[in-house]
Enzyme design. Structure first.
Site, PDB file in Angstrom:
ATOM      1  N   LYS A  13      83.142  39.274 -23.762  1.00 55.63           N
ATOM      2  CA  LYS A  13      82.037  38.377 -24.147  1.00 55.63           C
ATOM      3  C   LYS A  13      82.112  38.012 -25.631  1.00 55.63           C
ATOM      4  CE  LYS A  13      78.627  41.162 -23.062  1.00 55.63           C
ATOM      5  NZ  LYS A  13      79.402  42.382 -22.783  1.00 55.63           N
ATOM      6  N   ARG A  88      69.783  42.804 -21.904  1.00 59.84           N
ATOM      7  CA  ARG A  88      70.554  43.904 -21.305  1.00 59.84           C
ATOM      8  C   ARG A  88      69.788  44.538 -20.142  1.00 59.84           C
ATOM      9  NH1 ARG A  88      74.854  44.542 -25.118  1.00 59.84           N
ATOM     10  NH2 ARG A  88      75.944  46.485 -24.825  1.00 59.84           N
ATOM     11  N   ARG A 127      90.737  49.589 -27.851  1.00 61.82           N
ATOM     12  CA  ARG A 127      90.210  48.525 -28.716  1.00 61.82           C
ATOM     13  C   ARG A 127      90.112  48.992 -30.173  1.00 61.82           C
ATOM     14  NH1 ARG A 127      84.754  45.380 -27.072  1.00 61.82           N
ATOM     15  NH2 ARG A 127      83.637  47.253 -27.710  1.00 61.82           N
ATOM     16  N   ARG A 160      85.511  51.815 -32.870  1.00 63.90           N
ATOM     17  CA  ARG A 160      84.057  51.943 -32.843  1.00 63.90           C
ATOM     18  C   ARG A 160      83.686  53.307 -32.288  1.00 63.90           C
ATOM     19  NH1 ARG A 160      81.641  46.570 -30.015  1.00 63.90           N
ATOM     20  NH2 ARG A 160      80.405  48.161 -28.970  1.00 63.90           N
ATOM     21  N   ARG A 171      78.369  53.999 -21.149  1.00 61.27           N
ATOM     22  CA  ARG A 171      78.027  52.579 -21.322  1.00 61.27           C
ATOM     23  C   ARG A 171      78.201  51.828 -20.004  1.00 61.27           C
ATOM     24  NH1 ARG A 171      81.840  50.909 -25.942  1.00 61.27           N
ATOM     25  NH2 ARG A 171      80.795  48.887 -25.944  1.00 61.27           N
TER      26      ARG A 171
HETATM   27  P1  AMP Z   1      77.767  45.742 -27.702  1.00 57.86           P
HETATM   28  O1  AMP Z   1      78.480  45.482 -28.980  1.00 57.86           O
HETATM   29  O2  AMP Z   1      77.071  44.525 -27.147  1.00 57.86           O
HETATM   30  O3  AMP Z   1      78.628  46.431 -26.666  1.00 57.86           O
HETATM   31  O4  AMP Z   1      76.585  46.754 -28.044  1.00 57.86           O
HETATM   32  C1  AMP Z   1      76.843  48.045 -28.571  1.00 57.86           C
HETATM   33  C2  AMP Z   1      75.636  48.936 -28.354  1.00 57.86           C
HETATM   34  O5  AMP Z   1      74.499  48.394 -29.036  1.00 57.86           O
HETATM   35  C3  AMP Z   1      75.182  49.094 -26.910  1.00 57.86           C
HETATM   36  O6  AMP Z   1      75.907  50.094 -26.215  1.00 57.86           O
HETATM   37  C4  AMP Z   1      73.713  49.475 -27.099  1.00 57.86           C
HETATM   38  O7  AMP Z   1      73.576  50.822 -27.504  1.00 57.86           O
HETATM   39  C5  AMP Z   1      73.312  48.604 -28.286  1.00 57.86           C
HETATM   40  N1  AMP Z   1      72.798  47.300 -27.836  1.00 57.86           N
HETATM   41  C6  AMP Z   1      73.377  46.073 -28.013  1.00 57.86           C
HETATM   42  N2  AMP Z   1      72.628  45.106 -27.476  1.00 57.86           N
HETATM   43  C7  AMP Z   1      71.550  45.726 -26.929  1.00 57.86           C
HETATM   44  C8  AMP Z   1      70.405  45.276 -26.207  1.00 57.86           C
HETATM   45  N3  AMP Z   1      70.226  43.977 -25.910  1.00 57.86           N
HETATM   46  N4  AMP Z   1      69.490  46.195 -25.822  1.00 57.86           N
HETATM   47  C9  AMP Z   1      69.635  47.508 -26.114  1.00 57.86           C
HETATM   48  N5  AMP Z   1      70.688  48.000 -26.773  1.00 57.86           N
HETATM   49  C10 AMP Z   1      71.646  47.131 -27.179  1.00 57.86           C
END
Ligand code: AMP
Length: 213
Positions: A13, A88, A127, A160, A171
């Site tokens: 994404k 989410r 990654r 990360r 996740r």
């Molecule tokens: P991402 O980079 O989108 O994979 O997000 C990394 C982490 O940030 C996720 O595993 C969540 O812990 C947190 N996170 C990102 N977006 C959201 C969201 N919309 N709601 C809750 N937690 C989020």
């Protein structure tokens, strides 16, 4: 135009959002990037969010919703934006609709990045991310020209904290339990288009461009 990119972690994404916003002149709104920036800055929000992110759990809705609410008011979002990583869960999607309704807008299109869990574990564990500009690499599939250094800005590449194996599995579990119900939520509104996210990045980009018309 407001577009939601929906899909599991590692489905591409972020990579695709970065490309499409350049092509369309839209803003890229990534809650993950915003939360990581908050952690880096040492803000209260960052301190609170880190506990959840490091365990692969969702950050509480209230924190993320207020972050998004502020971001959407910014100048660069007025021509349209791509939401990457938000909503989410269904509660976030409902609040998003309410926030957009107030300004006479709504989600135009939702694109589901479809890919099997096995491929995601491989992608996420290999990654590497630029510590400054968040460009993405992979130890086998997308290597930088100089090992450990970002091609785009010359900063160090890091793994990360939530791309470690145990956190990845959590996740994915959280995605299936909390995020997947959004597929039905948006399908029922006839806004969902699905693309095969297991394909090469260029091909996914072409599918996304087609899906967005
Ligand atoms: P991402 O980079 O989108 O994979 O997000 C990394 C982490 O940030 C996720 O595993 C969540 O812990 C947190 N996170 C990102 N977006 C959201 C969201 N919309 N709601 C809750 N937690 C989020």
């Amino acid at each position: 135009m407001i577009v939601v990119l929906l899909g599991p972690p590692g489905s591409g994404k972020g990579t695709q959002a970065k490309k499409i916003v350049v092509e369309k002149g839209w803003a890229h709104v990534s809650t993950g990037d915003m939360l990581r920036a908050a952690i880096k800055s040492g803000s209260d929000l960052g301190v609170q969010a880190k506990k959840f992110i490091d365990q692969g759990m969702l950050v509480p809705d209230g924190l993320v919703v207020s972050l998004i609410g502020e971001r959407m008011k910014e100048e660069d979002c007025q021509r349209g934006f791509v939401l990457d990583g938000f909503p989410r869960n269904v509660a976030q999607a409902v609040v998003l609709d309410q926030m957009l309704k107030v300004v006479g807008q709504g989600v135009g299109q939702v694109v589901l990045f479809d890919i099997a869990d096995e491929s995601l574990v491989k992608r996420l564990s290999g990654r590497r991310t630029c510590s400054q500009c968040s460009a993405m690499y992979h130890i086998e599939a997308v290597q930088p020209r100089r090992e450990g250094i970002c091609d785009q800005c010359g900063s160090a590449l890091v793994q990360r904290s939530d791309d470690q194996s145990e956190v990845i599995l959590n996740r994915l579990k959280v995605y299936h339990q909390q995020t997947e119900p959004l597929i039905k939520f948006y399908r029922d509104q006839a806004k969902l288009v699905t693309l095969d996210a297991a394909k090469a990045a260029d091909e996914v980009n072409r599918s996304l461009t087609r899906a967005l018309g």
